[in-house]
Design a protein around this motif. Structure first.
Motif, PDB file in Angstrom:
ATOM      1  N   UNK A 168      18.578  -9.699  70.687  1.00 33.67           N
ATOM      2  CA  UNK A 168      17.845  -9.254  69.357  1.00 33.67           C
ATOM      3  C   UNK A 168      16.353  -9.616  69.686  1.00 33.67           C
ATOM      4  N   UNK A 169      16.091 -10.723  70.204  1.00 34.42           N
ATOM      5  CA  UNK A 169      14.794 -11.131  70.628  1.00 34.42           C
ATOM      6  C   UNK A 169      14.031  -9.964  71.276  1.00 34.42           C
ATOM      7  N   UNK A 170      14.751  -9.500  72.297  1.00 33.43           N
ATOM      8  CA  UNK A 170      14.101  -8.706  73.284  1.00 33.43           C
ATOM      9  C   UNK A 170      13.911  -7.386  72.617  1.00 33.43           C
ATOM     10  N   UNK A 171      14.680  -6.670  71.946  1.00 37.73           N
ATOM     11  CA  UNK A 171      14.734  -5.522  71.284  1.00 37.73           C
ATOM     12  C   UNK A 171      13.623  -5.593  70.433  1.00 37.73           C
ATOM     13  N   UNK A 172      13.438  -6.510  69.498  1.00 35.37           N
ATOM     14  CA  UNK A 172      12.602  -6.588  68.581  1.00 35.37           C
ATOM     15  C   UNK A 172      11.083  -6.710  69.125  1.00 35.37           C
TER      16      UNK A 172
END
Ligand code: MF3
Ligand code: CO
Ligand code: CO
Length: 299
Positions: A168-172
């Motif tokens: 989630x952190x990566x894609x956001x």
């Protein structure tokens, strides 16, 4: 003397009004006899591209609508919590918009049944608010478009609900950077294609993919106006950017493959491989030197 209203002088470094995409000085400026008169860029963009360049009074109207959109997004950010139904986000947006004398543009737009798009996790865009519950660890895109005094502004953000995981952190982060990197290309002399080129180069370099089926768009006097603004493509392609253009940049970035399908509701777009997808969107004005966000928030 001829009334010169709307007749803008073309600068040496401006895009050539003949539409070649080259700078004026490299193109028609030096042509024998200077074969055209100082050109009314506004009517040229209207005829050639169906793009309505905005006047100062339009920009002021869109800016006000944009302020409301950003305030609406901030309110949602404050209220969003695990256990909440996406329909509650719709109620917040709907009521806040009406309270401020505006209309939620999505409602009844081409049959869309709600006032906002709420897209969770593998939903790329156009998620219809309903009974789905947002849970701890989810990512949620909220896409707000308001019509205030006839002017449209369109922006979206992706929020974390509770504590985000690594993916989630990566894609956001990649989606957020994609918007920032795309917006850096927004200045006179560049083209629409430069925006998509920069985004694609960055996002694919991060091992993510860029959605092709949905694009940014002119906005302001209507919800979706020309030009289309793809988030992929080649440098130098497409319409030259000129002051007075107002459009969105809204890259949808997938953690996995770029492919998508649409659910039976005929709106909800989801990643085919079920991977996470995130998006940030702003409405921007092309200025003499770059751009101004009409839906300003920190990216
Ligand atoms: N706000 C979306 C966009 O960025 C469009 C939503 S259309 C709707 O262009 F009907 F789904 F609301
Ligand atoms: Co939008
Ligand atoms: Co949009």
């Amino acid at each position: 003397m001829l009334h010169q209203r709307n007749v803008k002088k073309v600068g040496r470094n401006d895009p050539c009004p003949c539409g070649s995409g080259m700078k004026y000085k490299k193109c028609c400026m030096n042509k024998e006899g200077n074969h055209f008169r100082p050109v009314d860029v506004k009517s040229q963009y209207a005829q050639k591209y169906r793009i309505r360049l905005k006047e100062e009074k339009d920009v002021e109207g869109i800016r006000k609508a944009g302020r409301l959109v950003v305030d609406t997004l901030d309110l949602v950010e404050e209220r969003i919590r695990p256990g909440m139904k996406t329909d509650e986000i719709n109620t917040i947006v709907h009521e806040y918009t009406l309270k401020h004398g505006a209309i939620p543009a999505p409602l009844n737009y081409r049959g869309y049944p709600k006032s906002v798009c709420v897209s969770l996790n593998e939903v790329i865009c156009h998620g219809i608010p309903g009974d789905r519950v947002v849970e701890d660890g989810d990512i949620v895109n909220v896409d707000v478009t308001s019509i205030l005094n006839g002017y449209y502004a369109d922006a979206s953000k992706t929020y974390f609900v509770g504590k985000p995981g690594v993916e989630a952190k990566k894609i956001v982060e990649v989606a957020r950077n994609s918007l920032r990197i795309g917006l850096r290309q927004v200045k006179p002399g560049n083209t629409v294609g430069d925006i998509g080129w920069a985004i694609q180069l960055y996002a694919e370099g991060e091992g993510c993919s860029v959605v092709r089926e949905f694009v940014g768009h002119g906005v302001g006097l209507d919800f979706h106006e020309p030009p289309q603004v793809p988030h992929y493509g080649r440098k130098g392609e497409g319409v030259p950017l000129v002051p007075g253009m107002v459009f969105t940049v809204e890259p949808m970035i997938n953690l996995g493959k770029k492919d998508l399908y649409i659910l039976d509701d005929e709106w909800t777009a989801v990643t085919e491989d079920g991977s996470l997808s995130a998006q940030f969107e702003q409405t921007v004005l092309v200025t003499q030197t770059g751009f101004e966000s009409l839906t300003p928030f920190e990216i």
